[in-house]
Design a protein around this motif. Structure first.
Motif, PDB file in Angstrom:
ATOM      1  N   ASN B  41     -27.242  26.765  91.564  1.00  0.00           N
ATOM      2  CA  ASN B  41     -26.819  28.175  91.632  1.00  0.00           C
ATOM      3  C   ASN B  41     -25.313  28.283  91.860  1.00  0.00           C
ATOM      4  O   ASN B  41     -24.638  29.110  91.260  1.00  0.00           O
ATOM      5  N   CYS B  44     -23.583  27.418  88.656  1.00  0.00           N
ATOM      6  CA  CYS B  44     -23.774  28.493  87.666  1.00  0.00           C
ATOM      7  C   CYS B  44     -22.950  29.719  88.026  1.00  0.00           C
ATOM      8  O   CYS B  44     -22.370  30.356  87.151  1.00  0.00           O
ATOM      9  N   THR B  48     -20.577  30.764  85.295  1.00  0.00           N
ATOM     10  CA  THR B  48     -21.207  31.754  84.399  1.00  0.00           C
ATOM     11  C   THR B  48     -21.367  33.112  85.090  1.00  0.00           C
ATOM     12  O   THR B  48     -21.662  34.107  84.426  1.00  0.00           O
ATOM     13  N   GLU B  50     -23.765  33.879  86.943  1.00  0.00           N
ATOM     14  CA  GLU B  50     -25.196  34.145  87.186  1.00  0.00           C
ATOM     15  C   GLU B  50     -25.829  32.992  87.936  1.00  0.00           C
ATOM     16  O   GLU B  50     -25.393  31.855  87.824  1.00  0.00           O
ATOM     17  N   LEU B  52     -29.249  30.522  88.856  1.00  0.00           N
ATOM     18  CA  LEU B  52     -30.270  29.867  88.041  1.00  0.00           C
ATOM     19  C   LEU B  52     -31.682  30.106  88.575  1.00  0.00           C
ATOM     20  O   LEU B  52     -32.616  30.330  87.828  1.00  0.00           O
ATOM     21  N   LYS B  68     -30.281  26.043  82.542  1.00  0.00           N
ATOM     22  CA  LYS B  68     -29.156  26.942  82.256  1.00  0.00           C
ATOM     23  C   LYS B  68     -28.340  26.266  81.173  1.00  0.00           C
ATOM     24  O   LYS B  68     -27.787  25.172  81.370  1.00  0.00           O
ATOM     25  N   VAL B  71     -23.177  25.821  80.170  1.00  0.00           N
ATOM     26  CA  VAL B  71     -22.370  26.015  81.379  1.00  0.00           C
ATOM     27  C   VAL B  71     -21.060  25.255  81.158  1.00  0.00           C
ATOM     28  O   VAL B  71     -21.033  24.020  81.172  1.00  0.00           O
TER      29      VAL B  71
END
Lengths: 126, 217
Positions: B41, B44, B48, B50, B52, B68, B71
């Motif tokens: 997480n 991410c 990104t 966001e 996961l 994911k 990335v």
């Protein structure tokens, strides 16, 4: 006070040496499902250990009261740097190590196997 | 003959270029509750925006492999695209009664245990499909557990490059030195995925790890 039996089953390396991976795992799990603790001379290779975990997980929930296994490998020649051995002596690991001992027990019987580089402690459930 | 040599030369060059562009499949492995999803997480979110997956203090929160794609991680002047694979925690035993302590209903606890067993099986299957692995350990726990040994043994046997993360260094009981001593052959990065502590060192080590991936390909 009720006494409970604790049975240890010793498997000499010669008994599994000629078996393929699937049969080795089956032999070990058959004993464990009887509520016994297996003391295996030698060790499974890492891929077999992973297969043993997969087979164990497939049985959890299907076999009554089976919650999995506790597993530990004791290698007298390994101290803190036993991972070094895995890397540098991979061939030996892959064919099994006779000088190691593998302890595998049903989780419902063995509460915990505590391992540090110099000793292994088995804690049993009452 | 000459045509064949020229053809093979261009084929090799093309293949090398193509392979370099392939996303690196990075697996997160480790025992339950070590912080695999928290770390995935964190990465991410960093790259990104966001997350996961969901995290929980109850073990086996992740019971299915989560992905994911794309990335894009940058470190200094370099950039690499990863496919992150967050796997369920690997365990040798799963007892639904352990979940009851967290005030989960018996029926739900049994269902959770059932899903967790499938998750372990799935996680192990995925070992065949990853290019590199981050093994996430809880630095407050004994690193010499058989699960850790089995995971790393499998990665060595499959020649998959490994980076070890000793997570939860923000906790009082954390013992990073013990983790480093247990894995002297490996790069061990201490961090806190929860608070994002030491992520810079993690990314540095991750980029070092990817060099070994390229050698494999």
């Amino acid at each position: 006070m009720a006494k409970t039996k604790l049975i240890l089953s010793f498997i000499p390396y010669a008994d599994i040496a000629k078996l393929d991976s699937q049969k080795r795992i089956k032999k070990i799990l058959d004993i464990i499902l009887k509520g016994r603790i297996v003391i295996l001379q030698g060790r499974l290779n890492p891929v077999e250990e992973a297969s043993l975990i997969q087979s164990t997980m497939a049985l959890v929930g299907r076999v009554k009261d089976f919650r999995g296994v506790e597993l530990a490998v004791i290698n007298p020649s390994e101290k803190e740097a036993f991972f070094e051995k895995i890397k540098t002596n991979l061939a030996r690991v892959l064919i099994g190590q006779r000088d190691a001992l593998t302890v595998i027990g049903p989780a419902s019987v063995v509460k915990e196997i505590k391992r540090d580089p110099s000793k292994v402690e088995l804690m049993f459930k009452k | 003959m000459v045509i064949k040599i020229i053809r093979d030369f261009f084929k090799r060059i093309f293949t090398e270029i193509f392979e370099k562009k392939k996303d690196i499949v990075l697996g997160f492995y480790g025992p339950p509750n070590a912080g695999k999803t928290s770390l995935a997480n964190r990465i991410c979110k960093d790259w990104t925006g966001e997350e996961l997956g969901t995290v929980s203090r109850i073990p086996h929160e992740t019971r299915k492999v989560q992905f994911k794609e794309k990335v894009d991680i940058k470190y200094k002047e370099n950039s690499l695209v990863f496919k992150l694979i967050d796997t369920p925690g690997i365990a040798t035993k799963i007892d639904y009664e352990d979940f009851l302590k967290f005030k989960i209903k018996k029926r739900d606890a049994k269902q959770r245990a059932k899903e967790a067993t499938q998750g372990v099986i799935e996680a192990i299957k995925w070992l065949d499909d990853v290019d590199a692995v981050v093994v996430v350990l809880d630095s407050t726990q004994n690193p010499y557990s058989q699960v850790n040994i089995t995971i790393i043994g499998n990665l060595v046997a499959r020649k998959i490059p490994v980076l070890i993360v000793a997570n939860k260094i923000d906790m009082k009981k954390s013992d990073l030195k013990r983790c480093e001593a247990a894995f002297p052959e490996y790069d061990v990065v201490g961090l806190s995925a929860k608070y994002g502590t030491n992520m810079e060192e993690f990314y540095e080590s991750l980029f070092r790890l990817t060099k070994k991936v390229k050698k494999r390909k």
